[in-house]
Design a protein around this motif. Sequence first.
Motif, short mmCIF file in Angstrom:
data_model
loop_
_atom_site.label_atom_id
_atom_site.label_comp_id
_atom_site.label_asym_id
_atom_site.label_seq_id
_atom_site.Cartn_x
_atom_site.Cartn_y
_atom_site.Cartn_z
N ASN A 67 0.88 -1.17 0.00
CA ASN A 67 0.00 0.00 0.00
C ASN A 67 0.91 1.22 0.00
O ASN A 67 1.81 1.33 0.83
N TYR A 78 1.35 5.62 -0.37
CA TYR A 78 0.66 6.87 -0.06
C TYR A 78 1.54 8.06 -0.41
O TYR A 78 2.77 8.00 -0.31
N LEU A 90 6.05 13.59 0.84
CA LEU A 90 6.52 12.35 1.44
C LEU A 90 5.75 11.16 0.87
O LEU A 90 4.51 11.17 0.86
N SER A 137 2.81 1.04 4.01
CA SER A 137 2.30 0.46 5.24
C SER A 137 2.30 -1.05 5.14
O SER A 137 1.55 -1.62 4.35
N SER A 162 1.56 -3.09 7.76
CA SER A 162 0.43 -3.59 8.57
C SER A 162 -0.25 -2.39 9.20
O SER A 162 -0.99 -1.67 8.54
N THR A 163 0.05 -2.11 10.46
CA THR A 163 -0.59 -0.97 11.11
C THR A 163 0.28 0.27 11.13
O THR A 163 -0.21 1.37 11.28
N GLU A 164 1.60 0.09 10.98
CA GLU A 164 2.46 1.27 10.96
C GLU A 164 2.53 1.86 9.56
O GLU A 164 2.27 1.19 8.58
N VAL A 165 2.89 3.12 9.50
CA VAL A 165 3.16 3.77 8.22
C VAL A 165 4.59 4.28 8.27
O VAL A 165 4.98 4.96 9.22
N PHE A 166 5.36 3.93 7.26
CA PHE A 166 6.76 4.34 7.20
C PHE A 166 6.94 5.31 6.04
O PHE A 166 6.43 5.09 4.95
N PHE A 167 7.72 6.34 6.29
CA PHE A 167 7.87 7.41 5.33
C PHE A 167 9.24 7.38 4.66
O PHE A 167 10.25 7.03 5.28
N GLY A 168 9.25 7.80 3.40
CA GLY A 168 10.51 8.02 2.70
C GLY A 168 11.15 9.30 3.18
O GLY A 168 10.61 10.00 4.04
N LYS A 169 12.29 9.63 2.59
CA LYS A 169 13.04 10.81 3.04
C LYS A 169 12.47 12.10 2.50
O LYS A 169 12.87 13.17 2.93
#
Lengths: 115, 110
Positions: free
Chosen positions: B32, B34, B90, B94, B96-103
């Motif tokens: 997924n 974003y 940005l 995701s 699972s439940t966390e969302v991780f962002f690029g730089k």
Amino acid sequence: AQSVDQPDAHVTLSEGASLELRCSYSYSAAPYLFWYVQYPGQSLQFLLKYITGDTVVKGTKGFEAEFRKSNSSFNLKKSPAHWSDSAKYFCALEGGPGNTGKLIFGLGTTLQVQP
Amino acid sequence: AQTIHQWPVAEIKAVGSPLSLGCTIKGKSSPNLYWYWQATGGTLQQLFYSITVGQVESVVQLNLSASRPKDDQFILSTEKLLLSHSGFYLCAWSPSTEVFFGKGTRLTVV
């Protein structure tokens, strides 16, 4: 409507003190709640999350947060604070299953820890 | 381990010019993805999300568009930039439940 409120735009404290950054939310069902940190000029780093279960959740960098359903709050805490904790902190809400990744952010709190 | 890469790191563009920002994620199939936007000194706002190739949903209308041409690629674009498009873009994913962002990509429209 879903919303997140971080009432303190700026917080300043001395190194070694305890820090608590406030966050309240508005959501009709059980929310997923998150804290992120942003250092100057950088992207967001994930600190911790509350999904369900224990109301005190521990995260990275020594932070923890307490979920209080009674007053719809999810405050971030750390003791003692270190000067390297100076950054902008964002509280975020996600509306549960089916809304993964659809984060609603508060306006953020800029934390300054003085040496 | 999954890695998320955004390009370019920064852009200075003229009002009315086109824009294309890219995001690639490696090490995860069918993620997924974003796009978020942060005005200078402000909070973050989700712009688009995509759960599969060729499928993009718009969350906020800012005269921007997004596409997902490949499983691991997410593109943000516009044909005519506005001053209000300035900010920090940005890409995120995701597992699972966390969302991780690029730089992120810092865009300045002049």
